[in-house]
Design a protein around this motif. Structure first.
Motif, PDB file in Angstrom:
ATOM      1  N   HIS A   8       0.844  -1.192   0.000  1.00 32.39           N
ATOM      2  CA  HIS A   8       0.000   0.000   0.000  1.00 32.39           C
ATOM      3  C   HIS A   8       0.879   1.241   0.000  1.00 32.39           C
ATOM      4  CE1 HIS A   8      -4.157  -1.174   0.236  1.00 32.39           C
ATOM      5  NE2 HIS A   8      -3.972  -1.969   1.265  1.00 32.39           N
ATOM      6  N   ALA A   9       0.585   2.178  -0.893  1.00 33.13           N
ATOM      7  CA  ALA A   9       1.361   3.416  -0.941  1.00 33.13           C
ATOM      8  C   ALA A   9       1.267   4.180   0.380  1.00 33.13           C
ATOM      9  CB  ALA A   9       0.877   4.291  -2.098  1.00 33.13           C
ATOM     10  N   ARG A  46       6.548  -0.915  -7.363  1.00 32.90           N
ATOM     11  CA  ARG A  46       5.256  -0.352  -7.756  1.00 32.90           C
ATOM     12  C   ARG A  46       4.222  -0.774  -6.733  1.00 32.90           C
ATOM     13  NH1 ARG A  46       3.624   2.159 -12.102  1.00 32.90           N
ATOM     14  NH2 ARG A  46       5.591   1.693 -13.158  1.00 32.90           N
ATOM     15  N   THR A  47       3.622   0.198  -6.074  1.00 27.20           N
ATOM     16  CA  THR A  47       2.622  -0.096  -5.057  1.00 27.20           C
ATOM     17  C   THR A  47       1.345  -0.596  -5.710  1.00 27.20           C
ATOM     18  OG1 THR A  47       1.727   2.164  -5.060  1.00 27.20           O
ATOM     19  CG2 THR A  47       3.592   1.703  -3.580  1.00 27.20           C
ATOM     20  N   CYS A  48       0.417  -1.086  -4.896  1.00 25.73           N
ATOM     21  CA  CYS A  48      -0.799  -1.680  -5.458  1.00 25.73           C
ATOM     22  C   CYS A  48      -1.665  -0.644  -6.174  1.00 25.73           C
ATOM     23  CB  CYS A  48      -1.589  -2.413  -4.381  1.00 25.73           C
ATOM     24  SG  CYS A  48      -2.021  -1.440  -2.938  1.00 25.73           S
ATOM     25  N   SER A  49      -1.483   0.634  -5.884  1.00 24.19           N
ATOM     26  CA  SER A  49      -2.240   1.669  -6.592  1.00 24.19           C
ATOM     27  C   SER A  49      -1.547   2.117  -7.869  1.00 24.19           C
ATOM     28  CB  SER A  49      -2.443   2.885  -5.675  1.00 24.19           C
ATOM     29  OG  SER A  49      -1.194   3.445  -5.318  1.00 24.19           O
ATOM     30  N   GLY A  50      -0.345   1.594  -8.128  1.00 26.05           N
ATOM     31  CA  GLY A  50       0.388   1.941  -9.337  1.00 26.05           C
ATOM     32  C   GLY A  50       1.487   2.955  -9.127  1.00 26.05           C
ATOM     33  N   GLY A  73      -0.416  -4.571   2.161  1.00 25.81           N
ATOM     34  CA  GLY A  73      -0.833  -4.253   0.796  1.00 25.81           C
ATOM     35  C   GLY A  73      -1.416  -5.466   0.093  1.00 25.81           C
ATOM     36  N   TRP A  74      -1.968  -5.234  -1.097  1.00 18.76           N
ATOM     37  CA  TRP A  74      -2.586  -6.312  -1.859  1.00 18.76           C
ATOM     38  C   TRP A  74      -1.553  -7.317  -2.359  1.00 18.76           C
ATOM     39  CZ3 TRP A  74      -7.552  -6.831  -1.242  1.00 18.76           C
ATOM     40  CH2 TRP A  74      -8.342  -5.701  -0.990  1.00 18.76           C
ATOM     41  N   GLY A  75      -0.277  -6.943  -2.354  1.00 18.41           N
ATOM     42  CA  GLY A  75       0.769  -7.872  -2.759  1.00 18.41           C
ATOM     43  C   GLY A  75       1.325  -8.688  -1.612  1.00 18.41           C
ATOM     44  N   LEU A  76       0.609  -8.705  -0.484  1.00 17.91           N
ATOM     45  CA  LEU A  76       1.112  -9.365   0.719  1.00 17.91           C
ATOM     46  C   LEU A  76       1.339 -10.861   0.524  1.00 17.91           C
ATOM     47  CD1 LEU A  76       1.828  -9.150   3.744  1.00 17.91           C
ATOM     48  CD2 LEU A  76      -0.611  -9.521   4.247  1.00 17.91           C
TER      49      LEU A  76
END
Length: 327
Positions: A8-9, A46-50, A73-76
Motif C-alpha cells: 500500500h502506498a 510499484r505499489t498496489c495503486s500503481g 498491501g494487496w501484494g502481501l
C-alpha cells in the motif's frame, strides 16, 4: 521502511511523511530521522495503486536500525511466499531497536517468527485470518496499534500514521508529536488503545428513511434524555420493530448508537473547551459522571481527563459560559 511490489502506498508514505516532517520541525535537525526505503533487488517498487517508489537494495548497510517498518498491501501474499524477504526481516529485526508494521505487515512479522507469544493487531478484515494462520500470536483486532516490547503493530492503512506519531512522541515528547500532527493537518492524534471503530461514523446513516430520520434527530438531541421508545415514535414505528430494523440497517442497537454519539460529542468538547468533565457529561446527556467515565473508557480505552490532556486545543474555549465552567 521495507518496500515490495503491491504494498500500500499510504502504508509507506504515511509513516515516512511523519518522520520526515518531524525531522524538519526539530530545532536540531541532527536529532531527526534518516529515512531509507529498501526492497528485494529492485531499484523501485510499484505499489498496489500503481505509484512507483524508488528504493535501495535490502543489503544496503549492515549497521543498527532505529525503526524497522513493514507495510501491508494487496501484494502481501507474494511477499509472504518470498522466503528471502521474510528471512531478511527476521535478520534485520535483530539489529533494530524497534520493529513496526502497518496493516497486513504484521503477517510478515509473524511469518518471520517475531510475534510469537506477543500481542499484535492488524487490519480488522484480516484479524481472524491472522489468528488462524499464526496461533502463537495473540491477535487483538480492536486497538489501532499495540506495543509489545520492541514490536509495534498497527491496524489498517492510516493507523500507521498514528503509530508513527506515537514513536515520535516516544523520542521527542507529546508536545512535539502534537505539533507534527497539527502540521500534517490531522484531525486527531489517536492513542493506541482507541478502538478501530470508536466514532459515531462507524454506523453510517441508514438507507431506510425513518431510521435515517431517527439518527439525525438523535444527533440533535444529545444533551437531552433519549429513550428508545421516544426515538421510535419519531420514526413512526413501534419500539420493538424500530429496534429490529435499526440494528439490521445500522449494525448496532439504538442504545449503542446513542451512547457512541454522546461520546463522539464529548470528544469534541474535551478537545475544544475547558468545561469540567461533569459539565461535559451533562452536555452530552449523561446523568452521572461515573456513567460517562465508564462509557468513555469502554469505547476509547482511556479516561476523559487523560484524553483531554493529550488532545485539548482550546480552539473555542472562549465560547464556554463562565457559570458552567465552575460547575
Amino acid at each position: 521502511m521495507l518496500g515490495y511490489s503491491g504494498a500500500h502506498a499510504l502504508d509507506i508514505a504515511g509513516p515516512v511523511d511523519v518522520f520526515d516532517t518531524a525531522s524538519r520541525l526539530l530545532d536540531r535537525p541532527g536529532d531527526g530521522y534518516r529515512i531509507e526505503v529498501v526492497s528485494p533487488g529492485e531499484p523501485r517498487v510499484r505499489t498496489c495503486s500503481g505509484l512507483a517508489i524508488e528504493t535501495a537494495a535490502l543489503e544496503t548497510g549492515d549497521g543498527a536500525i532505529d525503526i524497522l517498518l513493514v507495510p501491508g498491501g494487496w501484494g502481501l501474499d507474494d511477499a509472504l511466499a518470498d522466503r528471502t524477504l521474510v528471512s531478511w526481516i527476521g535478520r534485520a529485526a535483530t539489529r533494530s531497536r524497534r520493529v513496526a508494521s502497518v496493516c497486513g505487515g504484521a503477517f510478515l512479522l509473524a511469518e518471520a517468527g517475531l510475534l510469537n507469544g506477543r500481542r499484535a493487531t492488524t487490519h480488522w478484515v484480516k484479524s481472524a485470518e491472522m489468528a488462524r494462520r499464526y496461533p502463537e500470536v495473540v491477535v487483538d483486532p480492536n486497538p489501532i496499534f499495540i506495543s509489545d516490547g520492541p514490536f509495534i503493530t498497527s491496524a489498517g492503512v492510516s493507523t500507521g500514521i498514528d503509530m508513527s506519531l506515537a514513536l515520535v512522541e516516544e523520542d521527542h515528547g507529546a508536545e512535539f508529536a502534537l505539533l507534527v500532527a497539527r502540521y500534517l493537518v490531522l484531525y486527531l492524534k489517536r492513542p493506541g488503545g482507541q478502538a478501530q471503530f470508536s466514532d459515531v461514523l462507524d454506523a453510517q446513516l441508514a438507507e431506510h428513511t425513518p431510521i435515517r430520520t431517527a439518527q439525525e434527530w438523535i444527533l440533535n438531541q444529545l444533551g437531552n434524555p433519549l429513550l428508545v421508545a421516544d426515538v421510535a415514535e419519531r420514526a413512526n414505528m413501534s419500539p420493538r420493530n424500530f429496534a429490529r430494523v435499526f440494528r439490521r440497517e445500522v449494525g448496532i442497537t439504538p442504545g449503542q448508537y446513542i451512547e457512541r454519539a454522546r461520546i463522539s460529542h464529548a470528544r469534541g468538547l474535551l478537545e475544544s473547551t475547558d468545561l469540567l468533565v461533569g459539565a461535559v457529561a451533562r452536555r452530552c446527556g449523561f446523568t452521572a459522571v461515573e456513567t460517562f467515565v465508564r462509557a468513555f473508557g469502554k469505547l476509547l480505552g482511556t479516561t476523559p481527563t487523560d484524553y483531554r490532556n493529550r488532545f485539548q486545543t482550546l480552539g473555542s474555549a472562549g465560547l464556554v459560559l463562565d457559570a458552567e465552567r465552575t460547575r
